[in-house]
Design a protein around this motif. Structure first.
Motif, PDB file in Angstrom:
ATOM      1  N   HIS A  66       0.934   7.305   4.357  1.00  0.00           N
ATOM      2  CA  HIS A  66       1.488   6.250   5.195  1.00  0.00           C
ATOM      3  C   HIS A  66       1.965   5.116   4.298  1.00  0.00           C
ATOM      4  O   HIS A  66       1.194   4.575   3.506  1.00  0.00           O
ATOM      5  CB  HIS A  66       0.432   5.747   6.180  1.00  0.00           C
ATOM      6  N   TYR A  67       3.252   4.774   4.452  1.00  0.00           N
ATOM      7  CA  TYR A  67       3.894   3.743   3.652  1.00  0.00           C
ATOM      8  C   TYR A  67       4.452   2.679   4.599  1.00  0.00           C
ATOM      9  O   TYR A  67       4.958   3.006   5.658  1.00  0.00           O
ATOM     10  CB  TYR A  67       5.052   4.334   2.843  1.00  0.00           C
ATOM     11  N   TRP A  72       1.950  -4.293   1.016  1.00  0.00           N
ATOM     12  CA  TRP A  72       1.888  -4.009  -0.407  1.00  0.00           C
ATOM     13  C   TRP A  72       0.903  -2.889  -0.711  1.00  0.00           C
ATOM     14  O   TRP A  72       0.182  -2.941  -1.701  1.00  0.00           O
ATOM     15  CB  TRP A  72       1.551  -5.287  -1.172  1.00  0.00           C
ATOM     16  N   TYR A  73       0.882  -1.857   0.124  1.00  0.00           N
ATOM     17  CA  TYR A  73       0.013  -0.714  -0.121  1.00  0.00           C
ATOM     18  C   TYR A  73       0.497   0.511   0.642  1.00  0.00           C
ATOM     19  O   TYR A  73       1.319   0.403   1.553  1.00  0.00           O
ATOM     20  CB  TYR A  73      -1.437  -1.012   0.238  1.00  0.00           C
ATOM     21  N   ILE A  92      -1.910   0.465  -4.321  1.00  0.00           N
ATOM     22  CA  ILE A  92      -1.307  -0.847  -4.175  1.00  0.00           C
ATOM     23  C   ILE A  92       0.107  -0.726  -4.734  1.00  0.00           C
ATOM     24  O   ILE A  92       0.302  -0.310  -5.883  1.00  0.00           O
ATOM     25  CB  ILE A  92      -2.123  -1.930  -4.910  1.00  0.00           C
ATOM     26  N   THR A  93       1.087  -1.045  -3.894  1.00  0.00           N
ATOM     27  CA  THR A  93       2.497  -0.834  -4.215  1.00  0.00           C
ATOM     28  C   THR A  93       3.336  -1.994  -3.692  1.00  0.00           C
ATOM     29  O   THR A  93       2.885  -2.761  -2.845  1.00  0.00           O
ATOM     30  CB  THR A  93       3.025   0.452  -3.548  1.00  0.00           C
ATOM     31  N   ARG A  94       4.543  -2.064  -4.163  1.00  0.00           N
ATOM     32  CA  ARG A  94       5.504  -2.940  -3.488  1.00  0.00           C
ATOM     33  C   ARG A  94       5.841  -2.268  -2.155  1.00  0.00           C
ATOM     34  O   ARG A  94       5.642  -1.063  -2.003  1.00  0.00           O
ATOM     35  CB  ARG A  94       6.769  -3.102  -4.329  1.00  0.00           C
ATOM     36  N   PRO A  95       6.356  -3.021  -1.182  1.00  0.00           N
ATOM     37  CA  PRO A  95       6.753  -2.391   0.079  1.00  0.00           C
ATOM     38  C   PRO A  95       7.715  -1.226  -0.165  1.00  0.00           C
ATOM     39  O   PRO A  95       8.570  -1.280  -1.056  1.00  0.00           O
ATOM     40  CB  PRO A  95       7.419  -3.545   0.845  1.00  0.00           C
ATOM     41  N   VAL A 105       8.699   4.191  -3.822  1.00  0.00           N
ATOM     42  CA  VAL A 105       7.535   3.324  -3.827  1.00  0.00           C
ATOM     43  C   VAL A 105       7.206   2.972  -5.277  1.00  0.00           C
ATOM     44  O   VAL A 105       7.146   3.849  -6.132  1.00  0.00           O
ATOM     45  CB  VAL A 105       6.317   4.025  -3.181  1.00  0.00           C
ATOM     46  N   GLU A 106       6.982   1.664  -5.537  1.00  0.00           N
ATOM     47  CA  GLU A 106       6.611   1.226  -6.882  1.00  0.00           C
ATOM     48  C   GLU A 106       5.112   0.976  -6.948  1.00  0.00           C
ATOM     49  O   GLU A 106       4.584   0.077  -6.301  1.00  0.00           O
ATOM     50  CB  GLU A 106       7.365  -0.038  -7.275  1.00  0.00           C
TER      51      GLU A 106
END
Length: 166
Positions: A66-67, A72-73, A92-95, A105-106
């Motif tokens: 799930h993104y 930010w995760y 933990i990622t950028r949107p 996803v970063e």
């Protein structure tokens, strides 16, 4: 993405970027996109078995991922090939950004593991995050990343990560 149900399930390519470079990419089945959250399902995309000591990811495992476009995760529900829940792996990622059949996803290095029964909640890779230099190069992103990890950690210990996925 496939738009015609006769063509089978819609597919996307998940692209995980870390420090400006592609870390991994893999095909996934698009389960849903409500404009804010994108959900996909894919088999374990790693090479062979990855044993973290507290969980093993291995061929046959299925990840329902799930993104969010505004958070930010990402949260990945991990199940065995037989369907038993192993737990939730949170990156933990950028949107996330979905465009042209690619979900990009970063990864910002911080992670959280929550066991299936919720009794084992582990913050991971805080050393990698500190070494990444993000605190210096992009302090706003670093603050958002730490806040996201704190939010997920608190939710895991209080209501459970599953409440995010309902």
């Amino acid at each position: 993405m496939s738009a015609n149900p006769a063509d089978g399930p819609a597919r996307v390519e998940v692209v995980l970027v870390k420090a400006g470079r592609m870390k991994i990419r893999y095909p996934a089945e698009l389960l849903g996109d409500d404009g804010t959250r994108v959900s996909v399902r894919a088999p374990w995309a790693g090479q062979g078995v990855r044993d973290f000591g507290f969980v093993r990811f291995e061929p046959g495992d299925v990840f329902t991922e799930h993104y969010w476009r505004d958070r930010w995760y990402s949260v990945k529900e991990v199940r065995t090939s037989g369907g038993a829940l192993k737990g939730h792996y949170c990156d933990i990622t950028r949107p996330a950004e979905l465009s042209g059949g690619r979900l990009v996803v970063e990864d910002l290095d911080l992670d959280l593991w929550v066991s299936a029964d919720g009794t084992d909640v582990r913050r991971l890779d805080e050393d990698e995050f500190a070494a990444s230099g993000l605190l210096t190069t992009d302090p706003e992103a670093a603050a958002a990343a730490v806040a996201a990890l704190d939010e997920l950690d608190a939710r895991a210990r209080e209501d459970g990560i599953g409440t995010l996925l309902a």
